[in-house]
Design an enzyme around this catalytic site. Sequence first.
Site, PDB file in Angstrom:
ATOM      1  CD  GLU A  11      -2.003  -1.138   3.193  1.00 48.57           C
ATOM      2  OE1 GLU A  11      -2.565  -0.069   3.558  1.00 48.57           O
ATOM      3  OE2 GLU A  11      -1.782  -2.257   3.685  1.00 48.57           O
ATOM      4  CG  ASP A  88      -6.110   6.221   4.063  1.00 48.45           C
ATOM      5  OD1 ASP A  88      -6.894   6.872   4.872  1.00 48.45           O
ATOM      6  OD2 ASP A  88      -5.341   5.204   4.340  1.00 48.45           O
ATOM      7  CD  GLU A  93      -3.360   3.811   1.366  1.00 48.30           C
ATOM      8  OE1 GLU A  93      -3.351   4.669   2.265  1.00 48.30           O
ATOM      9  OE2 GLU A  93      -3.104   2.506   1.717  1.00 48.30           O
ATOM     10  CG  HIS A 150       1.217   0.704   5.532  1.00 44.28           C
ATOM     11  ND1 HIS A 150      -0.029   0.819   6.108  1.00 44.28           N
ATOM     12  CD2 HIS A 150       2.235   1.601   6.128  1.00 44.28           C
ATOM     13  CE1 HIS A 150       0.128   2.032   6.731  1.00 44.28           C
ATOM     14  NE2 HIS A 150       1.377   2.363   6.952  1.00 44.28           N
TER      15      HIS A 150
END
Lengths: 504, 64
Positions: A11, A88, A93, A150
């Site tokens: 992510e 986000d 994102e 992430h």
Amino acid sequence: MSEVHKVVGTETEFGITIRNHPDFNPVVASSLVINSYAGTSTRIQWSYEEESPGRDARGFGYEPAPTAEFETGLVNVVLTNGARLYVDHAHPEYSSPECYDALEAALYDKAGELVLERASKAASRVLLEGQRLYIHKNNSDGKGNSYGAHENYLVDRRLPFGELVRHLIPFFASRQIYTGSGKVGSENGRPAVDYQITQRADFFEEEVGLETTLKRPIVNTRDEPHADPSLYRRLHVIIGDSNLSETQTFLKVGATALVLSAIEVGGLGEPVDLAHPVESIWRVSHDPTLRSTLELDDGTHASALELQWHYLDWVSKYAEVHGVSDVERLVLDTWEGILTDLERDPASTADRLDWTAKLDLLDRYRERDGLAWAAPKLRLLDLQYHDVDRTRGLYHRLVANGRMKRLFTDAEIEKAAIAPPERTRAYFRGSCVDRYGDAIVAANWDSLIFDVGEEALKRVPMMEPLRGGKDRVADLLERSPTPADLVRALGGEDGRAGTETDPS
Amino acid sequence: MAEQERKQTRRDDSGREVEEDQHAATEVGEELTEKIDDLLDEIDSVLEENAEEFVKNYVQKGGQ
């Protein structure tokens, strides 16, 4: 315990700014970028009822879920490649689709950059003259604000979380030497430094915890498997940088997945506990010479390189006993090559790692222009390295000059921006968006909700990440010209609310 | 510098005399430096103008 196949994905929250826009608002700009990319295609709502970000992996039960910011969820696109593109925390994102291995994860991560580059170009058409939109694949503005990159790994639910944590803390601290994207200066009250290995290290303040935006923990306990929670945990890794280098994303995800697989079968030895985990994170990052050592719990010391050789040794033994795929073999070879070169001379990895490539560039500018580390031009070079625009982005200039090794061709990345991975449920999601987009009212990682013109909506659960791949559903999709055909073929014919069917 | 003077003689591990052509090495070095200079020139042409202002105004909201 047998290991769970490591379904993986990344992510990325991108930095965003508009030059010469006095009323610049990052939420509005991010929404513009995503809506511009979506064009006139159907908007698919992200179904939040399935997500439980307040659930804690340590088994402490619930902490209150963070209150959704007003903008969250308003702008959401599910792409035909199975990814999610949305706003986000005031950033655009891109959440990659579920990938079968590290090579695929690196490819779909790069596809995300291409999506954002295209989105940025589309959004720029509505800007006023003189205004310019910039999207950066970075993790810090250099002023104390960080945003994430992430990684997600499917792991066996039976593995005790405490055991995972003990191995992961020293692994995460030391892997920074090949996961960092480089940064001029330090932030967040950490000691001053000219240049450091990572963008994110300065922002980690706890060992283990649920937070992702404040007091960030080295090991994040968010327990939202997006799969059968009795079988799986999704390890949500927040301590990594966004990488431009293809090799780096591949190695970061590949090495971590292998370590997790080895932990699952008890293939690692006794954990090497760090005496000061949080401090170790920034200490590793603040030492581009890779010579400093970290204090261990038993009073001895080890360098990040030594720790990484230790993990590579463990994982190589695991590979000998359990066997590995061709992609995993490539991970091991890449890992060994990078550690060998970092040990010999970190600069020799400048064709494969962002932090050494950027440092090389900064050193050449410092030499040519006689610049001090505080010079705005060096800060600009640091920032512009991450620009996703292939004309402006300095990573892309290095690639164009043949100075960075690649794993993928442009054509492969372009295809991955459109077509889903074929060996996970992302294939089913992406193909359904492509074929029946108008009939999908909501989507999530583990379900799709169809409106086929009947009284009740039809929910198709996808609880098993490895099911719904091309081999299982291609024929089914071929036989289903309409979404109603699909739902009927899956067995959800009775029209009751909440009817569940399963593409597996 | 005469051509002859560029050649240096050393002994390799087996004791044989090895002539190194310094001239060739210098040319490779010059070519690399030229390439780097070209790269920096290319980057100069795409670098944002007014670095100080751009960097100063680059403020992001914190995220995850």
